[in-house]
Write a protein that holds these residues in place. Sequence first.
Motif, PDB file in Angstrom:
ATOM      1  N   ASP A 103       0.803  -1.224   0.000  1.00 43.53           N
ATOM      2  CA  ASP A 103       0.000   0.000   0.000  1.00 43.53           C
ATOM      3  C   ASP A 103       0.835   1.273   0.000  1.00 43.53           C
ATOM      4  O   ASP A 103       0.268   2.374   0.019  1.00 43.53           O
ATOM      5  CB  ASP A 103      -0.957   0.002   1.192  1.00 43.53           C
ATOM      6  N   GLN A 127      -1.949  -2.111  -3.731  1.00 43.37           N
ATOM      7  CA  GLN A 127      -3.296  -1.961  -3.195  1.00 43.37           C
ATOM      8  C   GLN A 127      -3.806  -0.556  -3.457  1.00 43.37           C
ATOM      9  O   GLN A 127      -3.138   0.429  -3.151  1.00 43.37           O
ATOM     10  CB  GLN A 127      -3.325  -2.258  -1.692  1.00 43.37           C
ATOM     11  N   VAL A 128      -5.006  -0.476  -4.013  1.00 39.22           N
ATOM     12  CA  VAL A 128      -5.621   0.805  -4.371  1.00 39.22           C
ATOM     13  C   VAL A 128      -6.900   0.982  -3.557  1.00 39.22           C
ATOM     14  O   VAL A 128      -7.736   0.076  -3.500  1.00 39.22           O
ATOM     15  CB  VAL A 128      -5.938   0.871  -5.872  1.00 39.22           C
ATOM     16  N   ASN A 129      -7.046   2.128  -2.936  1.00 40.15           N
ATOM     17  CA  ASN A 129      -8.231   2.442  -2.142  1.00 40.15           C
ATOM     18  C   ASN A 129      -9.283   3.057  -3.061  1.00 40.15           C
ATOM     19  O   ASN A 129      -9.444   4.278  -3.116  1.00 40.15           O
ATOM     20  CB  ASN A 129      -7.847   3.397  -1.007  1.00 40.15           C
ATOM     21  N   VAL A 130      -9.991   2.205  -3.768  1.00 41.16           N
ATOM     22  CA  VAL A 130     -10.942   2.700  -4.775  1.00 41.16           C
ATOM     23  C   VAL A 130     -12.167   3.358  -4.153  1.00 41.16           C
ATOM     24  O   VAL A 130     -12.820   4.185  -4.795  1.00 41.16           O
ATOM     25  CB  VAL A 130     -11.385   1.563  -5.733  1.00 41.16           C
ATOM     26  N   GLY A 138      -4.113   1.758   1.103  1.00 39.87           N
ATOM     27  CA  GLY A 138      -3.995   1.790  -0.351  1.00 39.87           C
ATOM     28  C   GLY A 138      -3.765   3.174  -0.900  1.00 39.87           C
ATOM     29  O   GLY A 138      -4.139   4.183  -0.287  1.00 39.87           O
ATOM     30  N   THR A 141      -6.247   6.377  -6.811  1.00 43.10           N
ATOM     31  CA  THR A 141      -6.087   6.092  -8.244  1.00 43.10           C
ATOM     32  C   THR A 141      -5.153   7.113  -8.890  1.00 43.10           C
ATOM     33  O   THR A 141      -4.456   6.791  -9.849  1.00 43.10           O
ATOM     34  CB  THR A 141      -7.457   6.102  -8.952  1.00 43.10           C
ATOM     35  N   SER A 164      -7.739  -4.505  -4.476  1.00 47.02           N
ATOM     36  CA  SER A 164      -8.602  -3.569  -3.753  1.00 47.02           C
ATOM     37  C   SER A 164      -9.512  -4.325  -2.803  1.00 47.02           C
ATOM     38  O   SER A 164      -9.787  -5.516  -2.983  1.00 47.02           O
ATOM     39  CB  SER A 164      -9.447  -2.724  -4.708  1.00 47.02           C
ATOM     40  N   PRO A 166     -12.974  -3.002  -1.653  1.00 54.30           N
ATOM     41  CA  PRO A 166     -13.965  -1.917  -1.642  1.00 54.30           C
ATOM     42  C   PRO A 166     -14.964  -2.038  -0.498  1.00 54.30           C
ATOM     43  O   PRO A 166     -15.116  -3.097   0.112  1.00 54.30           O
ATOM     44  CB  PRO A 166     -14.651  -2.047  -2.996  1.00 54.30           C
ATOM     45  N   LEU A 182     -11.260  -0.138 -10.670  1.00 50.16           N
ATOM     46  CA  LEU A 182      -9.929  -0.742 -10.586  1.00 50.16           C
ATOM     47  C   LEU A 182      -9.520  -1.320 -11.931  1.00 50.16           C
ATOM     48  O   LEU A 182      -8.355  -1.199 -12.345  1.00 50.16           O
ATOM     49  CB  LEU A 182      -9.896  -1.829  -9.509  1.00 50.16           C
ATOM     50  N   MET A 201      -9.387  -8.974  -6.794  1.00 48.26           N
ATOM     51  CA  MET A 201     -10.571  -8.276  -6.278  1.00 48.26           C
ATOM     52  C   MET A 201     -11.736  -9.251  -6.199  1.00 48.26           C
ATOM     53  O   MET A 201     -11.849 -10.187  -6.991  1.00 48.26           O
ATOM     54  CB  MET A 201     -10.920  -7.063  -7.152  1.00 48.26           C
TER      55      MET A 201
END
Length: 232
Positions: A103, A127-130, A138, A141, A164, A166, A182, A201
């Motif tokens: 992250d 890791q992306v905090n969408v 995360g 984007t 992710s 979510p 994502l 995901m």
Amino acid sequence: MTDFAQHLQAVHERMAAAARNAGRDPHSVALLAVSKTFPAEDVRAAHAAGQRAFGENYVQESVDKIEALDDLRASLEWHFIGPLQSNKTRLVAERFDWVHSVDRLKIAERLSAQRPAGMAPLNVCLQVNVSGEASKSGVTTQEAPEVARAIAALPRLRLRGLMSIPEPQDTLEAQRAPHRELRALFDALNAQGFALDTLSMGMSADLEAAVLEGATIVRVGTAIFGARDYAH
């Protein structure tokens, strides 16, 4: 057929149905069995039922489990999927095949420096905090391209894709929205020259939505192992 075999079959049937609905080959989606909080004996039983990839969230628990299952090491694939503190990166770098929960760049740099030279490169996902939740780890984007580029340049790591977690949603369409975001980021990064092949995901409650939006790995625990007792 054992309980684990039945549960695994049911999950694979859900995955395959979602893949067919999306016009995808069911074999294009892999199942990661999330074994956190469950004993090594349950992993052994799931392995006997045909499962090979297992996801863990807690470093010391997972290290103990990996050591208890050392006789199966050649046929097990261990994925770390939980929050990772800087002081625990060495244990993960030395024992795992994948880390989904990178992250921030500092964690990637430590994993890179601590990955033993005799091992294959450590597969990692950014890791992306969408959903933009303050409680979730995360990168945003907007931050993702720069961080991904820095991670891809590190030795002893192989940047495979994005992950992710979510915010839970009640309807299929609401579940699909963050996964779609994502996937769009994944496609944009590949258009910029990255060679990503993994979208981690989807969990027990939303795996259909994730597969419909392009997931290549779904992380499923409850539907395989049952409800967790965090008191233990």
